[in-house]
Design an enzyme around this catalytic site. Structure first.
Site, PDB file in Angstrom:
ATOM      1  N   SER A  16       9.294 -32.300  15.099  1.00 52.66           N
ATOM      2  CA  SER A  16       9.966 -31.475  14.097  1.00 52.66           C
ATOM      3  C   SER A  16       8.997 -31.226  12.931  1.00 52.66           C
ATOM      4  CB  SER A  16      11.247 -32.153  13.635  1.00 52.66           C
ATOM      5  OG  SER A  16      10.956 -33.458  13.238  1.00 52.66           O
ATOM      6  N   LEU A  17       9.481 -30.596  11.887  1.00 52.54           N
ATOM      7  CA  LEU A  17       8.613 -30.237  10.751  1.00 52.54           C
ATOM      8  C   LEU A  17       9.194 -30.776   9.459  1.00 52.54           C
ATOM      9  CD1 LEU A  17       8.059 -26.443  11.557  1.00 52.54           C
ATOM     10  CD2 LEU A  17       6.291 -28.203  11.607  1.00 52.54           C
ATOM     11  N   LYS A  52       9.939 -18.828  10.652  1.00 56.20           N
ATOM     12  CA  LYS A  52      10.582 -19.941  11.374  1.00 56.20           C
ATOM     13  C   LYS A  52      11.847 -19.383  12.027  1.00 56.20           C
ATOM     14  CE  LYS A  52      11.987 -24.737  10.831  1.00 56.20           C
ATOM     15  NZ  LYS A  52      13.351 -24.725  11.354  1.00 56.20           N
ATOM     16  N   LYS A 249      11.253 -23.282   3.420  1.00 53.33           N
ATOM     17  CA  LYS A 249      12.577 -22.719   3.645  1.00 53.33           C
ATOM     18  C   LYS A 249      12.907 -21.583   2.676  1.00 53.33           C
ATOM     19  CE  LYS A 249      14.034 -25.312   7.002  1.00 53.33           C
ATOM     20  NZ  LYS A 249      15.376 -25.810   7.074  1.00 53.33           N
TER      21      LYS A 249
HETATM   22  S1  IVH Z   1       5.847 -25.198  14.951  1.00 57.34           S
HETATM   23  C1  IVH Z   1       4.477 -29.509  15.566  1.00 57.34           C
HETATM   24  N1  IVH Z   1       6.583 -22.745  14.446  1.00 57.34           N
HETATM   25  O1  IVH Z   1      11.430 -25.474  13.997  1.00 57.34           O
HETATM   26  C2  IVH Z   1       5.153 -28.317  15.040  1.00 57.34           C
HETATM   27  N2  IVH Z   1       8.276 -24.372  14.898  1.00 57.34           N
HETATM   28  O2  IVH Z   1      11.966 -27.769  12.290  1.00 57.34           O
HETATM   29  C3  IVH Z   1       5.836 -27.576  16.094  1.00 57.34           C
HETATM   30  N3  IVH Z   1      10.551 -23.457  14.878  1.00 57.34           N
HETATM   31  O3  IVH Z   1      11.449 -27.855  16.553  1.00 57.34           O
HETATM   32  C4  IVH Z   1       6.719 -26.544  15.614  1.00 57.34           C
HETATM   33  N4  IVH Z   1      10.007 -21.367  14.459  1.00 57.34           N
HETATM   34  O4  IVH Z   1      11.997 -25.469  17.185  1.00 57.34           O
HETATM   35  C5  IVH Z   1       7.000 -23.996  14.735  1.00 57.34           C
HETATM   36  N5  IVH Z   1       7.105 -20.532  14.056  1.00 57.34           N
HETATM   37  C6  IVH Z   1       7.495 -21.767  14.334  1.00 57.34           C
HETATM   38  C7  IVH Z   1       8.856 -22.102  14.495  1.00 57.34           C
HETATM   39  C8  IVH Z   1       9.203 -23.426  14.764  1.00 57.34           C
HETATM   40  C9  IVH Z   1      11.008 -22.208  14.698  1.00 57.34           C
HETATM   41  C10 IVH Z   1      11.418 -24.638  15.120  1.00 57.34           C
HETATM   42  C11 IVH Z   1      10.970 -25.515  16.259  1.00 57.34           C
HETATM   43  C12 IVH Z   1      10.878 -26.917  15.697  1.00 57.34           C
HETATM   44  C13 IVH Z   1      11.649 -26.795  14.432  1.00 57.34           C
HETATM   45  C14 IVH Z   1      11.135 -27.767  13.409  1.00 57.34           C
END
Ligand code: IVH
Length: 283
Positions: A16-17, A52, A249
């Site tokens: 996750s982030l 995102k 966000k």
């Molecule tokens: S990068 C190690 N890029 O957000 C990082 N995630 O809160 C991998 N998500 O589980 C994620 N858009 O499902 C990344 N442009 C984007 C994204 C993204 C949506 C989702 C993803 C992740 C979640 C984390």
């Protein structure tokens, strides 16, 4: 929706982030990175930035250029085998061009565009079936169908934004990796951009925030990643999130609707409280 999909352990966890809600959070994020990498504060670190997507994350596994397995995120460690359903998406190539690494695992987000969501809901209600509360629920429900034909009839899309296992790295930066994914037939977000510093990230964030309601799909912020992959490796992870990436966000979404009526409520003491009756709007 089915609970009957085979559970499969991800070869590398789907993480996750961390979140940033303000410019201050972002400055702190950069400060920690500079400290960790032992870089002078005058130095500009390049970041990639992209929306995102508010959808369902999925992982696509390719062996010798052929799509062999597609998994949902699940709890990040163990996902569900939804290969057949993912094969029905136009944005998911079944074969990759010659010359790609033997093992390629592409990760990204399955989502439903606003206009497709509205059409689907109209069709559902015409058939007397349950409608979906929002595009994310519609995407999730459509992906977890045991009958692949139902998934195939649903307008699902996929944006590629990261990777899992790779037998060989075709690039040295996040942006080079995305350019490869694009060349291999995946869809990369058109608003993916490399920004030279935090100021540029903020500008891009503002630009997307202004255009948010016109993008045609739901997003809830921007994701920033350090562009250089050697720095990503040096920074590594803390608990379940990378130190080299963050989700910036957006404030809660605003919407415009119509004031239908004003009720006057009378309290115990005789105080009059006007209550607005609004036309239903989903945010
Ligand atoms: S990068 C190690 N890029 O957000 C990082 N995630 O809160 C991998 N998500 O589980 C994620 N858009 O499902 C990344 N442009 C984007 C994204 C993204 C949506 C989702 C993803 C992740 C979640 C984390």
């Amino acid at each position: 929706p089915s609970k009957n999909f085979k559970k499969v352990k991800h070869k590398t966890a789907m993480l996750s982030l961390g979140n940033a809600f303000s410019e201050e959070d972002l400055i702190n994020f950069e400060k920690k990175i500079l400290n960790f990498l032992n870089i002078k504060s005058e130095y500009n670190i390049e970041f990639s930035a992209e929306p995102k997507i508010d959808g369902i994350s999925a992982s696509l596994f390719y062996k010798d250029g052929k799509f062999v397995q597609g998994l949902s995120r699940g709890d990040g460690q163990v996902g569900e085998d939804i290969t057949e359903n993912l094969k029905t998406l136009r944005d998911v190539p079944i074969t990759l061009p010659k010359g790609v690494p033997d093992i390629v695992e592409i990760r990204g987000e399955v989502y439903m565009a606003h206009d497709d969501f509205e059409t689907l809901n109209r069709q559902q209600s015409d058939k007397g079936r349950k409608t979906f509360a929002n595009p994310r629920n519609a995407a999730a429900g459509s992906l977890r169908q045991l009958d692949t034909k139902i998934t195939a009839s649903r307008p699902l899309k996929f944006f590629a934004y990261t990777w899992g296992e790779m037998s060989e790295m075709p690039g040295d930066t996040q942006s080079e990796m995305m350019a490869c994914f694009d060349a291999w037939g995946f869809t990369v977000n058109p608003d993916f951009k490399v920004c030279e510093n935090v100021d540029a990230l903020n500008k891009h964030w503002q630009d997307i925030e202004e255009r948010r309601s016109m993008l045609g799909y739901d997003i809830d912020g921007m994701v920033y990643k350090i562009d250089r992959l050697d720095w990503q490796s040096r920074l590594g992870f803390v608990s379940r999130a990378p130190r080299w990436a963050i989700a910036h966000k957006f404030p809660a979404e605003k919407a415009i609707t119509k004031l239908l009526d004003i009720d006057i409520q009378v309290g115990r003491t005789g105080a009059l409280t006007p209550v607005a009756k609004l036309k239903k709007v989903t945010v």
